[in-house]
Every structure is written in C-alpha cells, then in structure tokens.
Write a protein that holds these residues in place. Structure first.
Motif, PDB file in Angstrom:
ATOM      1  N   ASP A  41     -42.227 -30.267 -16.398  1.00 47.95           N
ATOM      2  CA  ASP A  41     -42.865 -31.533 -15.784  1.00 47.95           C
ATOM      3  C   ASP A  41     -43.674 -31.935 -17.007  1.00 47.95           C
ATOM      4  O   ASP A  41     -44.889 -32.649 -16.518  1.00 47.95           O
ATOM      5  CB  ASP A  41     -43.730 -31.053 -14.764  1.00 47.95           C
ATOM      6  CG  ASP A  41     -42.872 -30.860 -13.454  1.00 47.95           C
ATOM      7  OD1 ASP A  41     -41.639 -31.216 -13.385  1.00 47.95           O
ATOM      8  OD2 ASP A  41     -43.331 -30.471 -12.458  1.00 47.95           O
ATOM      9  N   THR A  42     -43.504 -32.000 -18.091  1.00 48.10           N
ATOM     10  CA  THR A  42     -44.386 -32.695 -19.311  1.00 48.10           C
ATOM     11  C   THR A  42     -43.626 -33.816 -19.658  1.00 48.10           C
ATOM     12  O   THR A  42     -44.347 -34.704 -20.393  1.00 48.10           O
ATOM     13  CB  THR A  42     -44.586 -31.676 -20.527  1.00 48.10           C
ATOM     14  OG1 THR A  42     -43.241 -31.338 -20.936  1.00 48.10           O
ATOM     15  CG2 THR A  42     -45.197 -30.508 -19.868  1.00 48.10           C
ATOM     16  N   ALA A  43     -42.345 -33.859 -19.471  1.00 44.97           N
ATOM     17  CA  ALA A  43     -41.639 -35.087 -20.044  1.00 44.97           C
ATOM     18  C   ALA A  43     -40.492 -35.631 -18.795  1.00 44.97           C
ATOM     19  O   ALA A  43     -39.535 -35.945 -19.310  1.00 44.97           O
ATOM     20  CB  ALA A  43     -41.123 -34.974 -21.597  1.00 44.97           C
ATOM     21  N   SER A  94     -38.877 -31.624 -13.772  1.00 48.23           N
ATOM     22  CA  SER A  94     -38.257 -31.378 -14.924  1.00 48.23           C
ATOM     23  C   SER A  94     -38.279 -29.998 -15.817  1.00 48.23           C
ATOM     24  O   SER A  94     -39.462 -29.386 -15.574  1.00 48.23           O
ATOM     25  CB  SER A  94     -38.010 -32.528 -15.964  1.00 48.23           C
ATOM     26  OG  SER A  94     -39.533 -32.678 -16.210  1.00 48.23           O
ATOM     27  N   VAL A  95     -37.222 -29.706 -16.492  1.00 49.87           N
ATOM     28  CA  VAL A  95     -37.447 -28.647 -17.367  1.00 49.87           C
ATOM     29  C   VAL A  95     -36.864 -29.250 -18.938  1.00 49.87           C
ATOM     30  O   VAL A  95     -35.825 -29.997 -19.043  1.00 49.87           O
ATOM     31  CB  VAL A  95     -36.456 -27.411 -17.140  1.00 49.87           C
ATOM     32  CG1 VAL A  95     -36.834 -26.390 -18.042  1.00 49.87           C
ATOM     33  CG2 VAL A  95     -36.801 -26.910 -15.833  1.00 49.87           C
ATOM     34  N   LEU A 150     -40.705 -39.724  -6.742  1.00 50.79           N
ATOM     35  CA  LEU A 150     -40.580 -38.327  -6.351  1.00 50.79           C
ATOM     36  C   LEU A 150     -41.357 -37.373  -7.272  1.00 50.79           C
ATOM     37  O   LEU A 150     -41.838 -36.515  -6.656  1.00 50.79           O
ATOM     38  CB  LEU A 150     -39.023 -37.896  -6.049  1.00 50.79           C
ATOM     39  CG  LEU A 150     -38.256 -38.336  -4.863  1.00 50.79           C
ATOM     40  CD1 LEU A 150     -36.984 -37.989  -4.908  1.00 50.79           C
ATOM     41  CD2 LEU A 150     -39.022 -37.992  -3.576  1.00 50.79           C
ATOM     42  N   HIS A 151     -41.330 -37.666  -8.338  1.00 50.45           N
ATOM     43  CA  HIS A 151     -42.023 -36.672  -9.563  1.00 50.45           C
ATOM     44  C   HIS A 151     -43.506 -36.924  -9.184  1.00 50.45           C
ATOM     45  O   HIS A 151     -44.176 -36.027  -9.146  1.00 50.45           O
ATOM     46  CB  HIS A 151     -41.573 -37.147 -10.760  1.00 50.45           C
ATOM     47  CG  HIS A 151     -42.374 -36.299 -11.803  1.00 50.45           C
ATOM     48  ND1 HIS A 151     -42.360 -35.008 -11.745  1.00 50.45           N
ATOM     49  CD2 HIS A 151     -43.246 -36.861 -12.918  1.00 50.45           C
ATOM     50  CE1 HIS A 151     -43.237 -34.586 -12.836  1.00 50.45           C
ATOM     51  NE2 HIS A 151     -43.626 -35.755 -13.380  1.00 50.45           N
ATOM     52  N   HIS A 152     -43.832 -38.256  -8.955  1.00 51.51           N
ATOM     53  CA  HIS A 152     -45.293 -38.405  -8.829  1.00 51.51           C
ATOM     54  C   HIS A 152     -46.000 -37.725  -7.530  1.00 51.51           C
ATOM     55  O   HIS A 152     -47.220 -37.258  -7.569  1.00 51.51           O
ATOM     56  CB  HIS A 152     -45.441 -39.754  -8.906  1.00 51.51           C
ATOM     57  CG  HIS A 152     -45.328 -40.467 -10.270  1.00 51.51           C
ATOM     58  ND1 HIS A 152     -45.167 -41.562 -10.816  1.00 51.51           N
ATOM     59  CD2 HIS A 152     -45.461 -39.569 -11.561  1.00 51.51           C
ATOM     60  CE1 HIS A 152     -45.003 -42.036 -11.919  1.00 51.51           C
ATOM     61  NE2 HIS A 152     -45.123 -40.826 -12.670  1.00 51.51           N
ATOM     62  N   LEU A 156     -33.260 -30.847 -17.801  1.00 55.31           N
ATOM     63  CA  LEU A 156     -32.924 -31.262 -16.640  1.00 55.31           C
ATOM     64  C   LEU A 156     -33.707 -31.634 -15.785  1.00 55.31           C
ATOM     65  O   LEU A 156     -35.033 -31.328 -15.921  1.00 55.31           O
ATOM     66  CB  LEU A 156     -31.916 -29.827 -15.999  1.00 55.31           C
ATOM     67  CG  LEU A 156     -32.781 -28.564 -16.013  1.00 55.31           C
ATOM     68  CD1 LEU A 156     -33.359 -28.775 -14.473  1.00 55.31           C
ATOM     69  CD2 LEU A 156     -31.729 -27.620 -16.184  1.00 55.31           C
ATOM     70  N   TYR A 157     -33.164 -32.226 -14.581  1.00 51.55           N
ATOM     71  CA  TYR A 157     -34.438 -32.342 -13.275  1.00 51.55           C
ATOM     72  C   TYR A 157     -33.608 -32.327 -12.292  1.00 51.55           C
ATOM     73  O   TYR A 157     -32.481 -32.382 -11.951  1.00 51.55           O
ATOM     74  CB  TYR A 157     -34.882 -34.143 -13.764  1.00 51.55           C
ATOM     75  CG  TYR A 157     -33.674 -34.973 -13.204  1.00 51.55           C
ATOM     76  CD1 TYR A 157     -33.762 -35.491 -11.906  1.00 51.55           C
ATOM     77  CD2 TYR A 157     -32.728 -35.613 -14.086  1.00 51.55           C
ATOM     78  CE1 TYR A 157     -32.864 -36.795 -11.424  1.00 51.55           C
ATOM     79  CE2 TYR A 157     -31.977 -36.551 -13.681  1.00 51.55           C
ATOM     80  CZ  TYR A 157     -31.978 -37.060 -12.569  1.00 51.55           C
ATOM     81  OH  TYR A 157     -31.056 -38.016 -12.023  1.00 51.55           O
ATOM     82  N   GLY A 158     -34.398 -32.424 -11.158  1.00 53.70           N
ATOM     83  CA  GLY A 158     -33.903 -32.153  -9.911  1.00 53.70           C
ATOM     84  C   GLY A 158     -35.095 -32.075  -8.634  1.00 53.70           C
ATOM     85  O   GLY A 158     -35.991 -32.510  -9.125  1.00 53.70           O
TER      86      GLY A 158
END
Length: 234
Positions: free
Chosen positions: A89-91, A131-132, A123-125, A144-146
């Motif tokens: 979750d840094t990028a 993310s990794v 959704l991230h916010h 990746l993200y999910g």
C-alpha cells in the motif's frame, strides 16, 4: 440463462444463474457499495473500454488458500538472492496503472479501464483495496493489487518488469495473509501463470462455502503499510 440488466438499485441476481462462461449481468455502476456487494457474492466486473460494465461469476473458480502456497524452487532461489524488497500500500496507484499498461499475450486492449482504475483507487482510499510492491532499489519492478473482505483476498491483476517480480509479490502476499489468518485468495479465472503459483480450480459450491465462511471474519482495513512492516519485523 438470461443476462440480467442492472439499474440504479444496488442488487445482483444469484451467482449460480450466470451463463456457462460466467457472465451474470450487465450495467449498473462501479460505486464502492456495488463493488463491495459484488465481491461478497463472488461477482466481479470485467469488460473493455467503451463497453457496458459486465459482471462475472465463473465456475469453476480458481483459488488458493494462503497457507497452501509453496514457492517453486526457482522462485525460492530468486528470493534468497535478496535482490527484491517489498512493501504494501505504498504505491497503489502506480501498481494499478502499471497493470493496465503491461502487454499481455492474446489481449489487444486492457480490461483495466479508466473507470475501473478510478473505482479501485476509491476502494483503496476507503481501506478495502490493497497493493503489494516489489522493488529493486527505488525502482518499482513488479506488484499486484486486489480487494480484501473478511479473511478473503480477491486478486485483480499483477505486473512484472523483471523476472520473478510479480511471482515474488504473490509469494509475499500469500505468506503475509497466512500470518494474518486469511483463509482464501480468489484468483477468479484459470490461467497458467496462477497455476504455476499453486492456484487450482474448485466447483462453485466449494468456492461459495469458503467465501461465506471468510466473510464472517473482521475485514482488515487499510492501509496495510505499517501492519506489513510489523509482520516482517516479527
């Protein structure tokens, strides 16, 4: 089976009514509430830019349980070299844009449309999408993200600019989720890359049972950055 036309009401038909290839419904929107409902029912959006939103619930379903993940010998050798370092979750925005742009065999266009990017960033916010990131020095070389709900992680896409960079990110994801007592990684559709990572297909009823059980757990809201750093330090 008919393909259901969605309207402004945030509802979906039962997933078992999907067509043979998995298409269930068309239309609606990509609001946070609709996406969360969709994933909680084992449904996800997948469509091309300029097309209406298509909602899918394929069977069989490709999954892996985090504790079952076992990296291949070649991936283990790659990880032991210590070339990569990782974060969570840094990028996120860079990861999803990279996933959208990476060329893929047999695909002329990306299904990660502009609206999809905006929706998953929202959704991230909101703390649900994660993310990794795989780094070499200060260069992002894979990731990746999910989406996370309960003890379930719904993988969306990955990218790699260097050999093993996305596989390494998946390895870190699986290892971390196992330590956090996650019970399911939904890989959605079968593909050889995921199969090489240990994913396998299960019938709809098996997937649904594991999904419903996992949703009883408390959702680990993001960002996961500090939690991941703490886990690595333990």
């Amino acid at each position: 089976m008919p393909v259901y036309q969605l309207n402004n009401e945030i509802v979906f038909p039962p997933p078992h009514l999907a067509e043979e290839e998995g298409l269930l419904a068309v239309g609606g929107d990509l609001s946070i509430d609709r996406l969360l409902l969709a994933y909680s029912m084992g449904i996800f959006p997948w469509y091309d830019e300029g097309d209406p939103i298509l909602w899918w619930s394929p069977a069989p379903r490709m999954i892996i349980r985090p504790e079952e993940f076992a990296p291949s010998k070649s991936l283990q050798r790659s990880l032991k070299k210590g070339l990569f370092h990782f974060s969570m979750d840094t990028a996120f925005e860079e990861v999803i844009h990279r996933c959208a742009k990476i060329p893929r065999t047999g695909q002329e266009n990306t299904w990660i449309t502009t609206d999809m990017i905006d929706a998953y960033i929202a959704l991230h916010h909101a703390g649900y999408a994660h993310s990794v990131e795989t780094w070499v020095g200060d260069k992002l070389v894979g990731g990746l993200y999910g989406l996370s709900l309960g003890s379930c992680f719904f993988g969306e896409s990955m990218f790699s600019l260097q050999t093993d960079a996305s596989k390494a990110a998946f390895s870190i994801l699986a290892r971390t989720l196992a330590s956090w007592d996650f019970t399911l990684i939904d890989c959605q559709l079968h593909n050889p890359h995921l199969e090489s990572l240990g994913a396998y297909t299960v019938p709809r009823e098996v997937f649904t049972a594991q999904l419903n059980a996992g949703l009883h757990a408390t959702t680990r809201m993001g960002p996961w950055t500090a939690m991941f750093q703490h886990t690595v330090a333990e």
